[in-house]
Design a protein around this motif. Structure first.
Motif, PDB file in Angstrom:
ATOM      1  N   GLY A  96     -18.973  39.523   0.405  1.00  0.00           N
ATOM      2  CA  GLY A  96     -18.542  39.893   1.749  1.00  0.00           C
ATOM      3  C   GLY A  96     -19.319  39.163   2.822  1.00  0.00           C
ATOM      4  O   GLY A  96     -18.760  38.747   3.844  1.00  0.00           O
ATOM      5  N   TYR A  97     -20.606  38.981   2.613  1.00  0.00           N
ATOM      6  CA  TYR A  97     -21.429  38.272   3.588  1.00  0.00           C
ATOM      7  C   TYR A  97     -21.021  36.803   3.682  1.00  0.00           C
ATOM      8  O   TYR A  97     -20.904  36.250   4.774  1.00  0.00           O
ATOM      9  N   ILE A  98     -20.796  36.176   2.530  1.00  0.00           N
ATOM     10  CA  ILE A  98     -20.353  34.772   2.534  1.00  0.00           C
ATOM     11  C   ILE A  98     -18.983  34.654   3.193  1.00  0.00           C
ATOM     12  O   ILE A  98     -18.738  33.733   3.984  1.00  0.00           O
ATOM     13  N   TRP A  99     -18.079  35.602   2.883  1.00  0.00           N
ATOM     14  CA  TRP A  99     -16.750  35.570   3.503  1.00  0.00           C
ATOM     15  C   TRP A  99     -16.861  35.710   5.020  1.00  0.00           C
ATOM     16  O   TRP A  99     -16.167  35.022   5.759  1.00  0.00           O
ATOM     17  N   VAL A 102     -18.045  32.370   6.479  1.00  0.00           N
ATOM     18  CA  VAL A 102     -16.963  31.377   6.448  1.00  0.00           C
ATOM     19  C   VAL A 102     -15.913  31.714   7.501  1.00  0.00           C
ATOM     20  O   VAL A 102     -15.429  30.836   8.221  1.00  0.00           O
ATOM     21  N   TRP A 103     -15.564  32.970   7.642  1.00  0.00           N
ATOM     22  CA  TRP A 103     -14.560  33.373   8.631  1.00  0.00           C
ATOM     23  C   TRP A 103     -15.063  33.125  10.048  1.00  0.00           C
ATOM     24  O   TRP A 103     -14.307  32.666  10.909  1.00  0.00           O
ATOM     25  N   GLN A 107     -13.409  30.163  12.938  1.00  0.00           N
ATOM     26  CA  GLN A 107     -12.759  30.569  14.179  1.00  0.00           C
ATOM     27  C   GLN A 107     -12.987  29.513  15.270  1.00  0.00           C
ATOM     28  O   GLN A 107     -14.062  28.979  15.410  1.00  0.00           O
ATOM     29  N   ASP A 108     -11.926  29.252  16.031  1.00  0.00           N
ATOM     30  CA  ASP A 108     -12.069  28.330  17.159  1.00  0.00           C
ATOM     31  C   ASP A 108     -12.705  29.094  18.316  1.00  0.00           C
ATOM     32  O   ASP A 108     -12.178  30.085  18.800  1.00  0.00           O
ATOM     33  N   SER A 109     -13.814  28.600  18.763  1.00  0.00           N
ATOM     34  CA  SER A 109     -14.500  29.250  19.864  1.00  0.00           C
ATOM     35  C   SER A 109     -14.351  28.448  21.145  1.00  0.00           C
ATOM     36  O   SER A 109     -15.106  28.619  22.087  1.00  0.00           O
TER      37      SER A 109
END
Length: 110
Positions: A96-99, A102-103, A107-109
Motif C-alpha cells: 500500500g505504501y509503494i502504491w 507511485v500514485w 499525478q500531474d501537479s
C-alpha cells in the motif's frame, strides 16, 4: 436419632481423614524455543521485523516438542500464528505504501 449430649464429640462427616496423595510428580519442562517464538512474534510491535524469527523458532519448537514431549505447544502455535499475521500485515502495508508513492508521483501537479 436423639441429639448428642453436651460436650460429646460430633460424628465425623465425609469419608474419614484426608487421603495422602504423595509427592508431586516430575515437572515437565517448557521448550525454550516456544517461549522465544512467542516473544519474538509479540516483539514485532517494537522491532517491526522479529515476526520472521518467531515463525522460524515456532516451527523448530513444534518439531522438538513432538520428539521430546515437552510443554509449550500452545506457545509455539501462538508464535507461529502471530508471526504469520504480522508478516502478512507488514507486506500489505508495504504494498500500500509503494502504491501510494507511485500514485502520488504519477499525478500531474501542473
Amino acid at each position: 436419632m436423639p441429639p448428642a449430649p453436651y460436650g460429646a464429640t460430633p460424628p465425623p462427616y465425609g469419608y474419614g481423614p484426608p487421603a495422602y496423595y504423595g509427592p508431586p510428580g516430575p515437572v515437565r519442562r517448557t521448550n525454550p524455543l516456544a517461549i522465544a517464538s512467542m516473544c519474538c512474534s509479540l516483539g514485532t510491535f517494537i522491532t517491526g521485523v522479529s515476526c520472521i524469527a518467531g515463525i522460524i523458532l515456532g516451527h523448530i519448537a513444534l518439531k522438538q516438542i513432538k520428539q521430546s514431549g515437552e510443554d509449550g505447544e500452545s506457545m509455539a502455535k501462538v508464535g507461529l500464528v502471530l508471526g504469520y499475521v504480522f508478516t502478512v500485515l507488514g507486506l500489505l502495508f508495504a504494498i500500500g505504501y509503494i502504491w501510494l508513492i507511485v500514485w502520488t508521483v504519477s499525478q500531474d501537479s501542473y
